[in-house]
Scaffold this motif. Structure first.
Motif, PDB file in Angstrom:
ATOM      1  N   VAL A   1       4.627  73.977 -42.689  1.00 29.76           N
ATOM      2  CA  VAL A   1       3.613  74.113 -43.737  1.00 29.76           C
ATOM      3  C   VAL A   1       2.458  74.959 -43.202  1.00 29.76           C
ATOM      4  CG1 VAL A   1       2.016  72.902 -45.256  1.00 29.76           C
ATOM      5  CG2 VAL A   1       4.237  71.886 -44.717  1.00 29.76           C
ATOM      6  N   ASP A   2       1.999  75.891 -44.001  1.00 24.64           N
ATOM      7  CA  ASP A   2       0.928  76.790 -43.594  1.00 24.64           C
ATOM      8  C   ASP A   2      -0.431  76.129 -43.841  1.00 24.64           C
ATOM      9  OD1 ASP A   2      -0.762  78.836 -42.977  1.00 24.64           O
ATOM     10  OD2 ASP A   2      -0.101  80.208 -44.559  1.00 24.64           O
ATOM     11  N   TYR A   3      -1.067  75.710 -42.767  1.00 21.27           N
ATOM     12  CA  TYR A   3      -2.385  75.088 -42.864  1.00 21.27           C
ATOM     13  C   TYR A   3      -3.495  76.029 -42.413  1.00 21.27           C
ATOM     14  CZ  TYR A   3      -0.043  70.593 -43.528  1.00 21.27           C
ATOM     15  OH  TYR A   3       0.713  69.562 -44.021  1.00 21.27           O
ATOM     16  N   SER A   4      -3.203  77.304 -42.333  1.00 20.53           N
ATOM     17  CA  SER A   4      -4.187  78.240 -41.795  1.00 20.53           C
ATOM     18  C   SER A   4      -5.456  78.287 -42.633  1.00 20.53           C
ATOM     19  CB  SER A   4      -3.574  79.645 -41.699  1.00 20.53           C
ATOM     20  OG  SER A   4      -3.109  80.085 -42.977  1.00 20.53           O
ATOM     21  N   ASP A   5      -5.333  77.980 -43.931  1.00 19.24           N
ATOM     22  CA  ASP A   5      -6.515  78.014 -44.799  1.00 19.24           C
ATOM     23  C   ASP A   5      -7.154  76.634 -44.976  1.00 19.24           C
ATOM     24  OD1 ASP A   5      -6.246  80.735 -45.223  1.00 19.24           O
ATOM     25  OD2 ASP A   5      -4.950  80.469 -46.968  1.00 19.24           O
ATOM     26  N   ALA A   6      -6.542  75.601 -44.406  1.00 20.90           N
ATOM     27  CA  ALA A   6      -7.076  74.245 -44.558  1.00 20.90           C
ATOM     28  C   ALA A   6      -8.084  73.954 -43.443  1.00 20.90           C
ATOM     29  CB  ALA A   6      -5.940  73.228 -44.507  1.00 20.90           C
ATOM     30  N   GLU A   7      -9.211  73.428 -43.805  1.00 26.84           N
ATOM     31  CA  GLU A   7     -10.217  73.072 -42.814  1.00 26.84           C
ATOM     32  C   GLU A   7      -9.864  71.731 -42.180  1.00 26.84           C
ATOM     33  OE1 GLU A   7     -14.386  74.390 -43.800  1.00 26.84           O
ATOM     34  OE2 GLU A   7     -13.553  74.183 -45.820  1.00 26.84           O
ATOM     35  N   GLN A   8     -10.153  71.582 -40.892  1.00 24.65           N
ATOM     36  CA  GLN A   8      -9.874  70.349 -40.165  1.00 24.65           C
ATOM     37  C   GLN A   8     -11.041  70.033 -39.238  1.00 24.65           C
ATOM     38  OE1 GLN A   8      -5.995  70.212 -38.263  1.00 24.65           O
ATOM     39  NE2 GLN A   8      -5.120  71.612 -39.771  1.00 24.65           N
ATOM     40  N   HIS A   9     -11.189  68.751 -38.947  1.00 24.15           N
ATOM     41  CA  HIS A   9     -12.255  68.331 -38.046  1.00 24.15           C
ATOM     42  C   HIS A   9     -11.877  66.990 -37.429  1.00 24.15           C
ATOM     43  CE1 HIS A   9     -16.315  68.134 -36.405  1.00 24.15           C
ATOM     44  NE2 HIS A   9     -16.387  66.876 -36.814  1.00 24.15           N
ATOM     45  N   THR A  10     -12.216  66.795 -36.147  1.00 19.37           N
ATOM     46  CA  THR A  10     -11.949  65.543 -35.455  1.00 19.37           C
ATOM     47  C   THR A  10     -13.256  64.866 -35.078  1.00 19.37           C
ATOM     48  OG1 THR A  10      -9.845  66.361 -34.562  1.00 19.37           O
ATOM     49  CG2 THR A  10     -10.842  64.446 -33.478  1.00 19.37           C
ATOM     50  N   ILE A  11     -13.357  63.572 -35.418  1.00 16.17           N
ATOM     51  CA  ILE A  11     -14.513  62.760 -35.042  1.00 16.17           C
ATOM     52  C   ILE A  11     -14.064  61.789 -33.952  1.00 16.17           C
ATOM     53  CG2 ILE A  11     -16.228  61.100 -35.843  1.00 16.17           C
ATOM     54  CD1 ILE A  11     -15.863  62.196 -38.655  1.00 16.17           C
ATOM     55  N   TRP A  12     -14.731  61.816 -32.804  1.00 15.83           N
ATOM     56  CA  TRP A  12     -14.367  60.942 -31.688  1.00 15.83           C
ATOM     57  C   TRP A  12     -15.194  59.663 -31.710  1.00 15.83           C
ATOM     58  CZ3 TRP A  12     -10.071  62.248 -29.284  1.00 15.83           C
ATOM     59  CH2 TRP A  12      -9.672  63.587 -29.335  1.00 15.83           C
ATOM     60  N   VAL A  13     -14.579  58.574 -31.272  1.00 13.15           N
ATOM     61  CA  VAL A  13     -15.268  57.289 -31.273  1.00 13.15           C
ATOM     62  C   VAL A  13     -16.503  57.340 -30.388  1.00 13.15           C
ATOM     63  CG1 VAL A  13     -13.955  56.276 -29.348  1.00 13.15           C
ATOM     64  CG2 VAL A  13     -14.871  54.793 -31.166  1.00 13.15           C
ATOM     65  N   ASN A  14     -17.567  56.740 -30.847  1.00 14.28           N
ATOM     66  CA  ASN A  14     -18.816  56.720 -30.106  1.00 14.28           C
ATOM     67  C   ASN A  14     -18.983  55.411 -29.332  1.00 14.28           C
ATOM     68  OD1 ASN A  14     -21.308  57.965 -29.409  1.00 14.28           O
ATOM     69  ND2 ASN A  14     -22.369  56.666 -30.875  1.00 14.28           N
ATOM     70  N   ASN A  15     -18.555  54.296 -29.933  1.00 12.91           N
ATOM     71  CA  ASN A  15     -18.597  52.975 -29.296  1.00 12.91           C
ATOM     72  C   ASN A  15     -17.292  52.252 -29.588  1.00 12.91           C
ATOM     73  OD1 ASN A  15     -21.629  52.266 -28.373  1.00 12.91           O
ATOM     74  ND2 ASN A  15     -21.685  53.548 -30.199  1.00 12.91           N
ATOM     75  N   ASP A  16     -16.727  51.571 -28.589  1.00 16.26           N
ATOM     76  CA  ASP A  16     -15.546  50.728 -28.825  1.00 16.26           C
ATOM     77  C   ASP A  16     -15.615  49.496 -27.925  1.00 16.26           C
ATOM     78  OD1 ASP A  16     -14.969  51.880 -26.387  1.00 16.26           O
ATOM     79  OD2 ASP A  16     -13.036  52.706 -26.962  1.00 16.26           O
ATOM     80  N   THR A  17     -15.258  48.357 -28.486  1.00 17.06           N
ATOM     81  CA  THR A  17     -15.287  47.105 -27.734  1.00 17.06           C
ATOM     82  C   THR A  17     -14.494  46.048 -28.504  1.00 17.06           C
ATOM     83  OG1 THR A  17     -16.733  45.496 -26.621  1.00 17.06           O
ATOM     84  CG2 THR A  17     -17.412  46.248 -28.812  1.00 17.06           C
ATOM     85  N   HIS A  18     -14.408  44.854 -27.921  1.00 15.34           N
ATOM     86  CA  HIS A  18     -13.791  43.735 -28.625  1.00 15.34           C
ATOM     87  C   HIS A  18     -14.600  42.475 -28.351  1.00 15.34           C
ATOM     88  CE1 HIS A  18     -11.692  43.516 -24.632  1.00 15.34           C
ATOM     89  NE2 HIS A  18     -11.881  42.218 -24.800  1.00 15.34           N
ATOM     90  N   VAL A  19     -14.324  41.437 -29.142  1.00 10.78           N
ATOM     91  CA  VAL A  19     -15.010  40.153 -28.978  1.00 10.78           C
ATOM     92  C   VAL A  19     -13.953  39.052 -28.955  1.00 10.78           C
ATOM     93  CG1 VAL A  19     -17.127  40.949 -30.076  1.00 10.78           C
ATOM     94  CG2 VAL A  19     -15.343  39.882 -31.473  1.00 10.78           C
ATOM     95  N   ILE A  20     -14.294  37.928 -28.352  1.00 14.03           N
ATOM     96  CA  ILE A  20     -13.336  36.833 -28.159  1.00 14.03           C
ATOM     97  C   ILE A  20     -13.949  35.517 -28.636  1.00 14.03           C
ATOM     98  CG2 ILE A  20     -11.962  35.527 -26.486  1.00 14.03           C
ATOM     99  CD1 ILE A  20     -11.882  37.973 -24.712  1.00 14.03           C
ATOM    100  N   ASN A  21     -13.175  34.778 -29.402  1.00 15.87           N
ATOM    101  CA  ASN A  21     -13.578  33.444 -29.848  1.00 15.87           C
ATOM    102  C   ASN A  21     -12.754  32.418 -29.077  1.00 15.87           C
ATOM    103  OD1 ASN A  21     -14.631  31.274 -31.235  1.00 15.87           O
ATOM    104  ND2 ASN A  21     -13.248  31.495 -32.975  1.00 15.87           N
ATOM    105  N   ALA A  22     -13.312  31.916 -27.998  1.00 18.79           N
ATOM    106  CA  ALA A  22     -12.626  30.903 -27.181  1.00 18.79           C
ATOM    107  C   ALA A  22     -13.669  29.872 -26.757  1.00 18.79           C
ATOM    108  CB  ALA A  22     -11.943  31.562 -25.985  1.00 18.79           C
ATOM    109  N   THR A  23     -14.068  29.899 -25.498  1.00 18.92           N
ATOM    110  CA  THR A  23     -15.117  28.995 -25.030  1.00 18.92           C
ATOM    111  C   THR A  23     -16.487  29.546 -25.434  1.00 18.92           C
ATOM    112  OG1 THR A  23     -15.378  30.137 -22.934  1.00 18.92           O
ATOM    113  CG2 THR A  23     -13.670  28.431 -23.059  1.00 18.92           C
ATOM    114  N   ALA A  24     -17.507  28.726 -25.285  1.00 16.25           N
ATOM    115  CA  ALA A  24     -18.874  29.180 -25.566  1.00 16.25           C
ATOM    116  C   ALA A  24     -19.230  30.383 -24.713  1.00 16.25           C
ATOM    117  CB  ALA A  24     -19.858  28.040 -25.327  1.00 16.25           C
ATOM    118  N   SER A  25     -18.743  30.395 -23.479  1.00  9.63           N
ATOM    119  CA  SER A  25     -19.013  31.524 -22.584  1.00  9.63           C
ATOM    120  C   SER A  25     -18.375  32.811 -23.105  1.00  9.63           C
ATOM    121  CB  SER A  25     -18.490  31.200 -21.183  1.00  9.63           C
ATOM    122  OG  SER A  25     -18.623  32.314 -20.334  1.00  9.63           O
ATOM    123  N   HIS A  26     -17.121  32.713 -23.568  1.00  4.20           N
ATOM    124  CA  HIS A  26     -16.455  33.894 -24.110  1.00  4.20           C
ATOM    125  C   HIS A  26     -17.189  34.429 -25.337  1.00  4.20           C
ATOM    126  CE1 HIS A  26     -12.892  32.455 -21.786  1.00  4.20           C
ATOM    127  NE2 HIS A  26     -12.682  33.742 -21.660  1.00  4.20           N
TER     128      HIS A  26
END
Length: 495
Positions: free
Chosen positions: A201-226
């Motif tokens: 497929v010819d995408y030469s005329d289609a505009e494209q852009h990539t946005i990179w993640v600025n912040n990533d993390t996770h959270v845990i529901n276990a003990t009060a400390s976690h």
């Protein structure tokens, strides 16, 4: 003697043998005395069952009492967790943000004629009945070595959704049976996913852009400390639906783009690296969340609320996984947002296995595994209008949008294959006096569905009241990134 015991004793007499273990195998989930002298409506009006207060509120708000009343019926009752999940999927915080008619439509799928207890089904039997809404709902009795009378809802090969386990079953009322579930059932037949664009497929005329993640993390529901611990520096971002629940979070700065009005695709790219158990078949849910958080301070106790579910996808181990989040990104641009926050949850797997999934974070490999959102502009489409014909809807009623109301086809000179799964509609303007639903759940501006889903009856207009006319508009695009030139208006006449 209580009637439940009388019933089991009588059943033993009929069977003559092998009954001494029946009560052990079939441990009645409800109270030991049946509620057979009152109706389900009477029961929920008592307000003494804390797990179904949101269901009771929805019945009252929608004026859906007549759905539950009358001849003997079996009712599927979503608990509060299921109701909250449904509201998340609809993109609202409470039931009052939805039209009463839409809520009544959803509840009407949860009622079938006849009475079906677990004891009424044979081993591993599935029964299907047409609901008050007109779609089928299925009940299955499962048999295992330890439990021979477990029920599940919509365990059927034709459906795309996972089965929903019944938590509390065989509530016997004077007007029928009720079963309580922790997921909100919808009728969603399997459809073919939209194909990947073919090579060349010819995408030469289609505009494209990539946005990179600025912040990533996770959270845990276990003990009060976690719950108080921050995991922002970890090289793996984990999500889990096991004993220790884990949610992931991704934050992106929404770069300005010139082709915002012709944005055809926005794909989230994440790398799935590990799983906690070999039999885990993970399904990742992507949700909108608040964006007021920082990577190095976020904890379970400070995480933003989850909003609407954007999409879900089965993950493939050891590679980049691409998840379509186009509708959400379109809304973010149109609303002038400068940040987008995505919450990641592990949903119920088809095989019922729970566990933990690890995604590579931007801290691994000097950023080479950072998540990203790839944006694509439009190319000319080879589609043309097949049918556009106004919808006739009764006052306060609902109507399926059918192919004779709205459909597209490939032009005579088309080069590529435009099967129904490869034709996509984008809701551009929501109707004023009604709601568009997909699989019974209301959809918002910039939500998408395929022509295959439309042909299977998944798309409806539900009248909310008001004027004798209405209109909704759609942008039409295809699987290779083409966009049809004109916005299509679908008029609605209220009869």
């Amino acid at each position: 003697m209580k009637r439940s015991i009388i019933f089991m004793f009588s059943l033993c007499i009929v069977l003559l043998s092998g009954c001494k273990n029946l009560m052990q195998d079939y441990d009645l989930d409800t109270r030991s005395d049946y509620w057979e002298d009152i109706t389900l409506l009477d029961y929920i009006s008592l307000g003494k069952d804390p797990q179904i207060t949101l269901y009771a509120e929805a019945v009252r708000y929608a004026g859906a009492e007549n759905l539950l009343d009358g001849p003997l019926k079996t009712r599927i009752v979503p608990n509060n967790e299921a109701m909250e999940g449904m509201l998340l999927s609809a993109g609202v915080a409470n039931i009052q943000e939805l039209s009463p008619n839409v809520v009544k439509e959803m509840l009407s799928y949860l009622v079938i004629p006849g009475t079906y207890r677990s004891l009424d089904l044979e081993e591993d039997e599935t029964v299907g009945e047409v609901t008050a809404r007109g779609d089928s709902l299925y009940l299955t009795r499962s048999v295992t070595a330890t439990d021979k009378y477990r029920l599940s809802v919509n365990n059927h090969p034709k459906l795309a959704t996972s089965q929903i386990a019944v938590l509390s079953q065989d509530y016997v009322f004077s007007d029928g049976i009720a079963h309580i579930v922790d997921g909100f059932p919808v009728y969603q037949e399997k459809t073919k996913p939209t194909d990947a664009a073919p090579d060349g497929v010819d995408y030469s005329d289609a505009e494209q852009h990539t946005i990179w993640v600025n912040n990533d993390t996770h959270v845990i529901n276990a003990t009060a400390s976690h719950r108080e611990t921050n995991y922002g520096s970890e090289t793996l971002l984990t999500v889990a639906n096991a004993a220790w629940t884990r949610y992931g979070f991704l934050l992106f700065d929404l770069d300005p783009i010139e082709f915002v009005d012709d944005l055809t695709r926005a794909n989230l790219n994440i790398y799935y690296a590990q799983r906690s158990i070999a039999t885990l078949d993970p399904v990742l849910g992507v949700f909108e969340t608040g964006s007021n958080w920082e990577e190095m301070t976020l904890t379970w106790n400070s995480m933003p609320d989850f909003g609407a579910q954007i999409n879900s996808s089965s993950l493939v181990l050891g590679q980049w996984n691409e998840i379509d989040i186009t509708g959400s990104i379109n809304r973010a641009y149109q609303n002038g947002l400068d940040k987008v926050s995505l919450g990641l949850r592990l949903l119920a797997a088809p095989n019922g296995i729970t566990g933990t999934v690890s995604l590579r974070s931007k801290e691994q490999g000097d950023g080479s595994y950072a998540a990203s959102i790839k944006l694509f502009g439009a190319i000319p489409s080879e589609l043309e209008v097949d049918y556009v014909s106004g919808l006739q809807v009764s006052q306060q009623g609902a109507k399926v949008i059918e192919p004779q109301n709205l459909s597209m086809k490939a032009s005579g000179s088309a080069v590529y294959n435009y099967t129904d799964n490869n034709i996509i509609y984008v809701l551009m303007d929501v109707p004023t006096n009604g709601t568009v639903t997909r699989y019974g759940l209301p959809i918002r501006k910039f939500s998408e569905f395929t022509q295959e889903e439309l042909k299977k009856g998944a798309i409806r207009y539900v009248h909310n009241g008001g004027s004798s006319s209405d209109v909704m508009t759609f942008k039409v695009k295809d699987y290779i990134g083409g966009v049809y030139t004109d916005i299509i208006g679908l008029p609605v006449t209220i009869q």
